[in-house]
Design an enzyme around this catalytic site. Sequence first.
Site, PDB file in Angstrom:
ATOM      1  CG  ASP A 145       5.129 101.362 -35.043  1.00 42.34           C
ATOM      2  OD1 ASP A 145       6.371 101.446 -34.965  1.00 42.34           O
ATOM      3  OD2 ASP A 145       4.418 100.872 -34.141  1.00 42.34           O
ATOM      4  CG  HIS A 169      14.698 104.775 -38.669  1.00 43.00           C
ATOM      5  ND1 HIS A 169      13.388 104.556 -38.286  1.00 43.00           N
ATOM      6  CD2 HIS A 169      15.454 104.545 -37.563  1.00 43.00           C
ATOM      7  CE1 HIS A 169      13.356 104.223 -36.996  1.00 43.00           C
ATOM      8  NE2 HIS A 169      14.597 104.200 -36.537  1.00 43.00           N
ATOM      9  CG  LEU A 180      -0.869 116.613 -49.610  1.00 45.35           C
ATOM     10  CD1 LEU A 180      -2.140 115.875 -49.208  1.00 45.35           C
ATOM     11  CD2 LEU A 180       0.238 115.603 -49.922  1.00 45.35           C
TER      12      LEU A 180
HETATM   13  C1  IPE Z   1       8.680 103.991 -36.632  1.00 46.30           C
HETATM   14  O1  IPE Z   1       9.318 102.769 -36.681  1.00 46.30           O
HETATM   15  C2  IPE Z   1       9.635 105.135 -36.855  1.00 46.30           C
HETATM   16  C3  IPE Z   1       9.736 106.137 -35.787  1.00 46.30           C
HETATM   17  C4  IPE Z   1       9.160 106.120 -34.623  1.00 46.30           C
HETATM   18  C5  IPE Z   1      10.604 107.267 -36.058  1.00 46.30           C
HETATM   19  P1  IPE Z   1       9.924 102.126 -35.357  1.00 46.30           P
HETATM   20  O2  IPE Z   1      11.329 102.590 -35.222  1.00 46.30           O
HETATM   21  O3  IPE Z   1       9.030 102.378 -34.199  1.00 46.30           O
HETATM   22  O4  IPE Z   1       9.914 100.574 -35.757  1.00 46.30           O
HETATM   23  P2  IPE Z   1       9.630  99.314 -34.810  1.00 46.30           P
HETATM   24  O5  IPE Z   1       8.350  99.562 -34.077  1.00 46.30           O
HETATM   25  O6  IPE Z   1      10.811  99.198 -33.893  1.00 46.30           O
HETATM   26  O7  IPE Z   1       9.531  98.178 -35.770  1.00 46.30           O
HETATM   27 MG    MG Z   2       7.551 101.283 -33.217  1.00 50.06          MG
END
Ligand code: IPE
Ligand code: MG
Length: 234
Positions: free
Chosen positions: A2, A19, A113
Amino acid sequence: MDGNGRWAKRRFLPRVAGHRRGVDAVRNTVQACAEKGVAALTLFAFSSENWRRPAEEVSLLMQLFVNALQQEVERLHRNGVRFRVIGDLSPFDPLLTGLIDEAQRLTAGNQGLVLTIAANYGGRWDIIQAVNRMRLAATDHDVPWTEGDLLSYLSLGDLPEPDLFIRTGGEQRISNFLLWQLAYTELYFTDTLWPDFNVAALDEAIASYRRRERRFGRTSEQLSSVSVARGASG
Ligand code: IPE
Ligand code: MG
């Protein structure tokens, strides 16, 4: 995993940039776990609730998944990684599910793994799909089912229960990840945003795990007498 969006926002970048960096963090974490001899790593990449995000972000995440499979699977295979995906794959594009099938087949015999990606996964979904499959397979409906029966139908039923759960990004929630399997797992929460997660952050999580005492319902005294007894018997 996250914190990708916040990582990008802090840099005045679009969420996609976060991402993309998140994929780099995945690559580094997988490699670090393989080198440390971790038996199994399960990454929550996309939850059943993540469909609620803007369509553009969802399709971008899918594109990143496709790219990652196209670019990384060979290397995973060379490193002896056994690759799997858990979750309801039915709504995914055939291109993506085709790549997943191929990667699973290619790496099925590997001994290193076990890398599992949870995609369109939810812990409640997992329990319900297990119950439904168990119900269909049952021949004698009068015999009560046991935890062990259910376990064999769960997505990770063949793996040991996870020792350590790591959530990055500062929230302290399970968010419908491996609900059944986490019953006795040590939980670790860090403010580090996922794109910043690296070997040092992983080491910190493992160090925290090592400081914990896992009693599984027993008392501390029982545990030390067990280890004394083990020591005595050699
Ligand atoms: C996690 O990062 C990635 C996925 C859920 C694919 P987020 O996209 O939830 O990032 P924040 O929480 O908005 O910072
Ligand atoms: Mg998030």
